[in-house]
Write a protein that holds these residues in place. Sequence first.
Motif, PDB file in Angstrom:
ATOM      1  N   ILE A  27       0.823  -1.209   0.000  1.00 15.50           N
ATOM      2  CA  ILE A  27       0.000   0.000   0.000  1.00 15.50           C
ATOM      3  C   ILE A  27       0.859   1.261   0.000  1.00 15.50           C
ATOM      4  O   ILE A  27       0.575   2.225  -0.722  1.00 15.50           O
ATOM      5  CB  ILE A  27      -0.936   0.004   1.229  1.00 15.50           C
ATOM      6  N   THR A  28       1.910   1.262   0.812  1.00 16.44           N
ATOM      7  CA  THR A  28       2.709   2.474   0.998  1.00 16.44           C
ATOM      8  C   THR A  28       3.829   2.616  -0.029  1.00 16.44           C
ATOM      9  O   THR A  28       4.389   3.710  -0.177  1.00 16.44           O
ATOM     10  CB  THR A  28       3.330   2.494   2.403  1.00 16.44           C
ATOM     11  N   GLY A  29       4.160   1.526  -0.703  1.00 11.50           N
ATOM     12  CA  GLY A  29       5.240   1.590  -1.672  1.00 11.50           C
ATOM     13  C   GLY A  29       6.614   1.382  -1.079  1.00 11.50           C
ATOM     14  O   GLY A  29       7.628   1.461  -1.791  1.00 11.50           O
ATOM     15  N   LEU A  30       6.685   1.116   0.232  1.00  6.99           N
ATOM     16  CA  LEU A  30       7.968   0.803   0.852  1.00  6.99           C
ATOM     17  C   LEU A  30       8.359  -0.628   0.535  1.00  6.99           C
ATOM     18  O   LEU A  30       7.497  -1.489   0.350  1.00  6.99           O
ATOM     19  CB  LEU A  30       7.885   0.974   2.374  1.00  6.99           C
ATOM     20  N   SER A  31       9.642  -0.883   0.523  1.00  4.54           N
ATOM     21  CA  SER A  31      10.081  -2.255   0.303  1.00  4.54           C
ATOM     22  C   SER A  31       9.657  -3.099   1.505  1.00  4.54           C
ATOM     23  O   SER A  31       9.493  -2.592   2.616  1.00  4.54           O
ATOM     24  CB  SER A  31      11.599  -2.311   0.135  1.00  4.54           C
TER      25      SER A  31
END
Length: 348
Positions: free
Chosen positions: A78-82
């Motif tokens: 959802i957040t685009g963090l790895s």
Amino acid sequence: MTVTATYQGLEGRQQLDLAYKPQLRHCTFFMPKVGGPTLMIVGDQHFEIEQQGADLKTFLNFKRYLDGRHSVAEISQITGLSSGDALEIVTTFAEQGLLREERPELDRIPVPVFIDQIDKSTGMWAEQIGYHRLWSGLENLDYRKEVFLGLILETYHYINSASRHISTAIAHCTDPQWKHLLSEYLSEEYNHAWMAKESLVNMGVPAEQVEDAHPLIGTWSLVNNLCEIAREDTLGYLACTKLFEARGAESVEGATALQRLAVEYGFPEGCLDPLASHVIEDVKAEHTGLVEEALEGRDFVLADRAHIAVNNLHDLKHSFDQYSENIIYYYSDVANYIPRLKVDYFSL
């Protein structure tokens, strides 16, 4: 993105995986100085959030998914963090003891443990109430003097409501000891509004206008919430006295600050002395200790009742925020009547 929190007492690293659904303990975030470090406050613990490689908005967006409903893998997506960064952040929170721990076997909470946690949480929420922009704006003289006057008017309505919510608590209390305690409380609190009324008269508001004034919706909401808590949850209401009664030296200092601000806003020196005396009386009466007195001699609090009490206490904190926000909104508007008028049929 790497976020680290520094705190003494770090325990061993907890191993988590991407399927884990983390839920953050209740907390608040505060930036004491613009551009300075962000503090994360959990009870009486203050953590400094160090950001490396991302801004605060990105971090707070990540934090809002730590609700126990999203897995680490889902939060990453959802957040685009790895996934590695997401897991590292969650693990850091786990290291600090900041993730909610479900304990289904704990159906009774020892009274000392319950009271200690309530003290820590009400301290955090009282601190957060003090961070509201109403108080910093008044301190900096950012608002027109009518906002300060409005604060005292709404304080009068709030104090005047005491007999309403206390009597509601008495009417719905099923514990004879607690009913007696609340009855004593009512006898001490039912007639304190005159102190705020006298202060308003000293500030130039005619007594009959004070008596006929209509509370703001934010004030009505606060009072109605107190009545609802009193109706459904006596334990929660007793715990709430830690938020809605004077809080020791903090409130005496607050009353002194209000007396100073009154003069700075152009009101007569000493005009708030009657209201300040109400604060001092409440401090002497130690009404913030009602829950301790109610639980004296008892061994435990049922966990399901504790959950209800804490949720009601948290809702009351937000009622205070709404109350403060409404004071700014209404009394900043040059077109609004002060004191607020009732709207009757002939006004239509």
